[in-house]
Design an enzyme around this catalytic site. Structure first.
Site, PDB file in Angstrom:
ATOM      1  N   ILE A  37      22.698 -27.669  83.575  1.00 49.13           N
ATOM      2  CA  ILE A  37      21.354 -27.361  84.079  1.00 49.13           C
ATOM      3  C   ILE A  37      20.488 -26.551  83.231  1.00 49.13           C
ATOM      4  O   ILE A  37      19.440 -26.225  83.083  1.00 49.13           O
ATOM      5  CB  ILE A  37      21.561 -26.926  85.590  1.00 49.13           C
ATOM      6  CG1 ILE A  37      20.117 -27.007  86.361  1.00 49.13           C
ATOM      7  CG2 ILE A  37      22.060 -25.631  85.662  1.00 49.13           C
ATOM      8  CD1 ILE A  37      19.484 -28.229  86.326  1.00 49.13           C
ATOM      9  N   TYR A  38      21.357 -25.521  82.478  1.00 48.43           N
ATOM     10  CA  TYR A  38      20.570 -24.675  81.536  1.00 48.43           C
ATOM     11  C   TYR A  38      19.656 -25.478  80.556  1.00 48.43           C
ATOM     12  O   TYR A  38      20.002 -25.872  79.745  1.00 48.43           O
ATOM     13  CB  TYR A  38      21.345 -23.909  80.793  1.00 48.43           C
ATOM     14  CG  TYR A  38      22.518 -22.936  81.627  1.00 48.43           C
ATOM     15  CD1 TYR A  38      22.305 -22.802  83.122  1.00 48.43           C
ATOM     16  CD2 TYR A  38      23.639 -22.253  81.067  1.00 48.43           C
ATOM     17  CE1 TYR A  38      23.167 -21.988  83.735  1.00 48.43           C
ATOM     18  CE2 TYR A  38      24.574 -21.680  81.811  1.00 48.43           C
ATOM     19  CZ  TYR A  38      24.137 -21.330  83.347  1.00 48.43           C
ATOM     20  OH  TYR A  38      24.996 -20.500  84.074  1.00 48.43           O
ATOM     21  N   SER A  39      18.394 -25.036  80.968  1.00 46.96           N
ATOM     22  CA  SER A  39      17.308 -25.506  80.219  1.00 46.96           C
ATOM     23  C   SER A  39      17.331 -27.184  79.902  1.00 46.96           C
ATOM     24  O   SER A  39      17.128 -27.841  78.801  1.00 46.96           O
ATOM     25  CB  SER A  39      17.075 -25.053  78.695  1.00 46.96           C
ATOM     26  OG  SER A  39      16.974 -23.632  78.862  1.00 46.96           O
ATOM     27  N   LEU A  40      17.934 -27.681  81.121  1.00 48.06           N
ATOM     28  CA  LEU A  40      18.054 -29.185  81.226  1.00 48.06           C
ATOM     29  C   LEU A  40      18.878 -29.791  80.059  1.00 48.06           C
ATOM     30  O   LEU A  40      18.424 -30.817  79.662  1.00 48.06           O
ATOM     31  CB  LEU A  40      16.646 -29.767  81.388  1.00 48.06           C
ATOM     32  CG  LEU A  40      15.851 -29.602  82.745  1.00 48.06           C
ATOM     33  CD1 LEU A  40      14.531 -30.402  82.848  1.00 48.06           C
ATOM     34  CD2 LEU A  40      16.558 -29.947  84.066  1.00 48.06           C
TER      35      LEU A  40
END
Length: 326
Positions: free
Chosen positions: A60-63
């Site tokens: 999920i971090y920066s997609l």
């Protein structure tokens, strides 16, 4: 750098993990303060130079761009077999009824997506980011066991849940002969010590490694309390975690500043040294967006706080309300 076992597993890690939430395309996802790739690479290189071999990211971090940055950096700077890569699964990566969660469908889809973005054929530590209230724990644990047996994942970890949930998951794995979790990544620092009630004693008794996130309370224990950073201004989670207890938290930070001044070292070293000295803690996950963040963290490994200093740091703490990690 002295390397330590990740709990009762045979995996050797540095006693610090570099958290990669700060590295990713700023326009993607929910972290507008994250650093683009060119600015991220020097921090990963600096961590490797300091002997840090443990890198933590999440889908999920920066997609997903955080995973991409980390994967390309590892290929450029070192050998894959010399680093431990942790990533996570749970959050929604797209809109739709099948997005997110810990169903068999989601785990199988997202582990392959993470492998592609990281550019590797295995993940050292695959962490469930949150507890999934909508999926039977048996389904989750069997799917996680299957990705281990398929060779896509080496070890399993968990993050931010109630202790009863973690115990239930471990029991389910034991009952069926499936793979257990070897680590717990939870919220733990000098101004949020609620994990001392149940989670930390359980992990210590079971040989589960604790790798706390936010060991410096999102920077609140590294500088004067009223000083704000660009991240502080755009991080709504800070208010949810620390807003209701600001008065007592401010007192704790004041003691950190006093001891740092007495020792002639930065506040960050004092606050991190306290976490490192806690039972069950193996490798706090640190963030770094300036070079001194990493040098301070490495220096904290050599700081041994005296009993009198520990007592002073802990005395102002007041219990915090439970924050649901959803």
């Amino acid at each position: 750098m002295k390397y330590v076992r990740l709990g009762s597993s045979g995996l050797k890690v540095s006693p610090l993990a570099l958290g990669c939430m700060s590295y990713g395309e700023p326009q993607l996802g929910m972290h507008p303060w994250s650093l683009p790739e060119k600015e991220s690479l020097p921090f990963i290189a600096q961590a490797l130079e300091l002997g840090i071999n443990f890198f933590d990211t999440a889908n999920i971090y920066s997609l997903g761009s955080s995973e991409e940055f980390l994967g390309r950096a590892v290929r450029k700077l070192t050998r894959r077999e010399d680093v431990v890569i942790a990533t996570k699964v749970y959050e929604k990566m797209h809109d739709g009824p099948l997005a997110g969660g810990l169903s068999r469908s989601a785990i199988m889809r997202e582990v392959d997506a993470s492998l592609r973005r990281l550019g590797t054929d295995y993940i050292d530590l695959y962490i469930i980011h949150r507890w999934d209230y909508d999926t039977p724990v048996e389904e989750t644990m069997e799917a996680l066991h299957d990705v281990v047996k398929a060779g896509k994942v080496r070890y399993l970890g968990a993050s931010s849940m109630h202790t009863w949930q973690f115990v239930k998951a471990q029991y389910t794995a034991d009952l069926h002969g499936w793979t257990r979790f070897v680590s717990m990544q939870n919220h733990y620092n000098l101004i949020n010590r609620e994990e001392e009630r149940e989670m930390l004693p359980y992990c210590r008794a079971e040989g589960v490694a604790v790798t706390p996130w936010s060991p410096l309370a999102r920077g609140r224990l590294t500088r004067p309390w009223d000083e704000r950073s660009p991240r502080t201004a755009s991080d709504p989670i800070q208010e949810r975690f620390y807003g209701p207890t600001e008065a007592s938290d401010r007192e704790v930070a004041g003691v950190v500043a006093e001891i740092a001044k007495e020792r002639g070292i930065p506040m960050a070293q004092v606050a991190l040294a306290w976490v490192l000295q806690r039972p069950a803690v193996v490798a706090p996950v640190i963030g770094a967006t300036r070079p001194h963040h990493l040098t301070d963290a490495a220096a904290a490994l050599d700081v041994v706080l005296e009993e009198e200093e520990l007592n002073r740091l802990e005395a102002p703490y007041v219990p915090h309300s439970v924050v649901e990690y959803v």
